[in-house]
Scaffold this motif. Structure first.
Motif, PDB file in Angstrom:
ATOM      1  N   GLY A 130      65.880  16.931  37.463  1.00 54.99           N
ATOM      2  CA  GLY A 130      66.646  17.499  38.560  1.00 54.99           C
ATOM      3  C   GLY A 130      66.798  18.960  38.775  1.00 54.99           C
ATOM      4  O   GLY A 130      67.045  19.591  39.685  1.00 54.99           O
ATOM      5  N   ALA A 131      66.499  19.603  37.545  1.00 50.56           N
ATOM      6  CA  ALA A 131      66.542  21.021  37.479  1.00 50.56           C
ATOM      7  C   ALA A 131      65.419  21.725  38.190  1.00 50.56           C
ATOM      8  O   ALA A 131      64.270  21.159  38.635  1.00 50.56           O
ATOM      9  N   ASP A 132      65.482  22.904  38.851  1.00 50.61           N
ATOM     10  CA  ASP A 132      64.740  23.439  39.935  1.00 50.61           C
ATOM     11  C   ASP A 132      63.978  24.196  39.538  1.00 50.61           C
ATOM     12  O   ASP A 132      63.335  25.305  40.139  1.00 50.61           O
ATOM     13  N   HIS A 133      63.384  24.014  38.100  1.00 56.05           N
ATOM     14  CA  HIS A 133      62.434  25.130  37.636  1.00 56.05           C
ATOM     15  C   HIS A 133      61.087  25.044  38.142  1.00 56.05           C
ATOM     16  O   HIS A 133      60.810  23.883  38.611  1.00 56.05           O
ATOM     17  N   THR A 134      60.476  26.197  38.387  1.00 51.15           N
ATOM     18  CA  THR A 134      59.315  26.265  39.345  1.00 51.15           C
ATOM     19  C   THR A 134      58.124  26.418  38.375  1.00 51.15           C
ATOM     20  O   THR A 134      56.801  26.173  38.645  1.00 51.15           O
ATOM     21  N   ASP A 135      58.339  27.054  37.064  1.00 55.80           N
ATOM     22  CA  ASP A 135      57.415  27.441  36.243  1.00 55.80           C
ATOM     23  C   ASP A 135      57.915  26.868  34.913  1.00 55.80           C
ATOM     24  O   ASP A 135      58.487  27.748  34.208  1.00 55.80           O
ATOM     25  N   PRO A 136      57.630  25.736  34.355  1.00 53.20           N
ATOM     26  CA  PRO A 136      58.193  25.185  33.267  1.00 53.20           C
ATOM     27  C   PRO A 136      57.747  26.079  31.742  1.00 53.20           C
ATOM     28  O   PRO A 136      58.220  26.224  30.931  1.00 53.20           O
ATOM     29  N   TRP A 137      56.441  26.736  32.244  1.00 49.05           N
ATOM     30  CA  TRP A 137      55.720  27.411  31.008  1.00 49.05           C
ATOM     31  C   TRP A 137      56.672  28.613  30.819  1.00 49.05           C
ATOM     32  O   TRP A 137      56.912  29.002  29.778  1.00 49.05           O
ATOM     33  N   ALA A 138      57.185  29.317  31.780  1.00 51.74           N
ATOM     34  CA  ALA A 138      57.944  30.697  31.913  1.00 51.74           C
ATOM     35  C   ALA A 138      59.270  30.166  31.372  1.00 51.74           C
ATOM     36  O   ALA A 138      59.871  30.868  30.411  1.00 51.74           O
ATOM     37  N   VAL A 139      59.771  29.116  31.628  1.00 53.69           N
ATOM     38  CA  VAL A 139      61.044  28.653  31.441  1.00 53.69           C
ATOM     39  C   VAL A 139      61.188  28.363  29.819  1.00 53.69           C
ATOM     40  O   VAL A 139      62.107  29.039  29.079  1.00 53.69           O
ATOM     41  N   ALA A 140      60.017  27.875  29.234  1.00 57.79           N
ATOM     42  CA  ALA A 140      60.122  27.451  27.735  1.00 57.79           C
ATOM     43  C   ALA A 140      59.857  28.739  27.322  1.00 57.79           C
ATOM     44  O   ALA A 140      60.482  29.054  26.108  1.00 57.79           O
ATOM     45  N   ALA A 141      59.012  29.733  27.700  1.00 54.44           N
ATOM     46  CA  ALA A 141      58.643  31.075  26.873  1.00 54.44           C
ATOM     47  C   ALA A 141      60.000  31.928  27.087  1.00 54.44           C
ATOM     48  O   ALA A 141      60.216  32.326  25.925  1.00 54.44           O
ATOM     49  N   ASN A 142      60.529  32.067  28.103  1.00 57.67           N
ATOM     50  CA  ASN A 142      61.783  32.833  27.973  1.00 57.67           C
ATOM     51  C   ASN A 142      62.803  32.122  27.005  1.00 57.67           C
ATOM     52  O   ASN A 142      63.573  32.978  26.441  1.00 57.67           O
ATOM     53  N   ARG A 143      62.975  30.731  27.113  1.00 58.72           N
ATOM     54  CA  ARG A 143      64.065  30.186  26.217  1.00 58.72           C
ATOM     55  C   ARG A 143      63.729  30.541  24.539  1.00 58.72           C
ATOM     56  O   ARG A 143      64.464  31.021  24.026  1.00 58.72           O
ATOM     57  N   PRO A 171      55.363  28.698  16.250  1.00 58.29           N
ATOM     58  CA  PRO A 171      54.352  27.879  15.894  1.00 58.29           C
ATOM     59  C   PRO A 171      54.087  26.997  17.061  1.00 58.29           C
ATOM     60  O   PRO A 171      54.970  26.790  17.973  1.00 58.29           O
ATOM     61  N   ASP A 172      52.974  26.460  17.259  1.00 57.89           N
ATOM     62  CA  ASP A 172      52.679  25.298  18.083  1.00 57.89           C
ATOM     63  C   ASP A 172      53.816  24.401  18.394  1.00 57.89           C
ATOM     64  O   ASP A 172      53.792  23.966  19.551  1.00 57.89           O
ATOM     65  N   GLY A 173      53.960  23.547  17.314  1.00 59.11           N
ATOM     66  CA  GLY A 173      55.107  22.600  17.640  1.00 59.11           C
ATOM     67  C   GLY A 173      56.439  23.082  18.029  1.00 59.11           C
ATOM     68  O   GLY A 173      56.916  22.311  19.254  1.00 59.11           O
ATOM     69  N   GLN A 174      56.779  24.104  17.813  1.00 59.93           N
ATOM     70  CA  GLN A 174      58.151  24.603  18.558  1.00 59.93           C
ATOM     71  C   GLN A 174      57.803  25.032  19.901  1.00 59.93           C
ATOM     72  O   GLN A 174      58.770  24.823  20.929  1.00 59.93           O
ATOM     73  N   ALA A 175      56.450  25.640  20.148  1.00 58.52           N
ATOM     74  CA  ALA A 175      56.307  25.960  21.719  1.00 58.52           C
ATOM     75  C   ALA A 175      56.293  24.745  22.434  1.00 58.52           C
ATOM     76  O   ALA A 175      56.792  24.585  23.758  1.00 58.52           O
ATOM     77  N   TRP A 176      55.593  23.623  21.977  1.00 60.13           N
ATOM     78  CA  TRP A 176      55.386  22.335  22.737  1.00 60.13           C
ATOM     79  C   TRP A 176      56.729  21.611  22.947  1.00 60.13           C
ATOM     80  O   TRP A 176      57.081  21.133  23.941  1.00 60.13           O
ATOM     81  N   ASP A 177      57.657  21.836  22.023  1.00 59.50           N
ATOM     82  CA  ASP A 177      59.074  21.187  22.085  1.00 59.50           C
ATOM     83  C   ASP A 177      59.795  21.853  23.162  1.00 59.50           C
ATOM     84  O   ASP A 177      60.471  21.209  23.928  1.00 59.50           O
ATOM     85  N   ALA A 178      59.603  23.113  23.382  1.00 62.27           N
ATOM     86  CA  ALA A 178      60.243  24.021  24.430  1.00 62.27           C
ATOM     87  C   ALA A 178      59.583  23.507  25.826  1.00 62.27           C
ATOM     88  O   ALA A 178      60.600  23.372  26.795  1.00 62.27           O
ATOM     89  N   LEU A 179      58.340  23.166  25.700  1.00 61.99           N
ATOM     90  CA  LEU A 179      57.957  22.742  26.926  1.00 61.99           C
ATOM     91  C   LEU A 179      58.214  21.638  27.571  1.00 61.99           C
ATOM     92  O   LEU A 179      58.480  21.336  28.439  1.00 61.99           O
ATOM     93  N   ARG A 180      58.159  20.849  26.379  1.00 61.13           N
ATOM     94  CA  ARG A 180      58.681  19.306  26.625  1.00 61.13           C
ATOM     95  C   ARG A 180      60.005  19.237  27.256  1.00 61.13           C
ATOM     96  O   ARG A 180      60.592  18.499  28.107  1.00 61.13           O
ATOM     97  N   VAL A 181      61.103  20.231  26.818  1.00 60.81           N
ATOM     98  CA  VAL A 181      62.390  19.983  27.174  1.00 60.81           C
ATOM     99  C   VAL A 181      62.617  20.678  28.574  1.00 60.81           C
ATOM    100  O   VAL A 181      63.019  20.120  29.566  1.00 60.81           O
TER     101      VAL A 181
END
Length: 75
Positions: A51-64, A33-43
Motif C-alpha cells: 500500500g505504499a504510494d511509491h511511484t518509482d521503486p527504483w528511485a526509492v531503493a537507490a535513495n534508501r 553489490p548487485d545483491g544489496q541493490a536487488w534486496d533494496a528494490l525487492r523491499v
C-alpha cells in the motif's frame, strides 16, 4: 476487446527502462553489490504491494541505499 495505445506503451516502457538504468548507474557509483541493490528494490516493491504510494521503486531503493550505504533488509 481493448486495444492498447502503442505509443503510450512505448513511452511507458522507455520511462521504466530509463529509471532502471539510473538505478544501476547510481549503484555502480556508490559501489553497491548487485545483491544489496536487488534486496533494496525487492523491499520497495513489497512496500508498494502493501500500500505504499511509491511511484518509482527504483528511485526509492537507490535513495534508501544512498542514505545508508550499509543498508540491509534485515536489521
Amino acid at each position: 476487446m481493448i486495444t492498447p495505445d502503442l505509443d503510450q506503451l512505448r513511452a511507458s516502457m522507455e520511462t521504466a527502462k530509463a529509471a532502471e538504468a539510473r538505478f544501476w548507474d547510481r549503484m555502480t557509483e556508490l559501489g553497491i553489490p548487485d545483491g544489496q541493490a536487488w534486496d533494496a528494490l525487492r523491499v520497495a516493491l513489497a512496500e508498494i504491494q502493501d500500500g505504499a504510494d511509491h511511484t518509482d521503486p527504483w528511485a526509492v531503493a537507490a535513495n534508501r541505499i544512498a542514505t545508508n550505504l550499509q543498508w540491509s533488509p534485515t536489521p
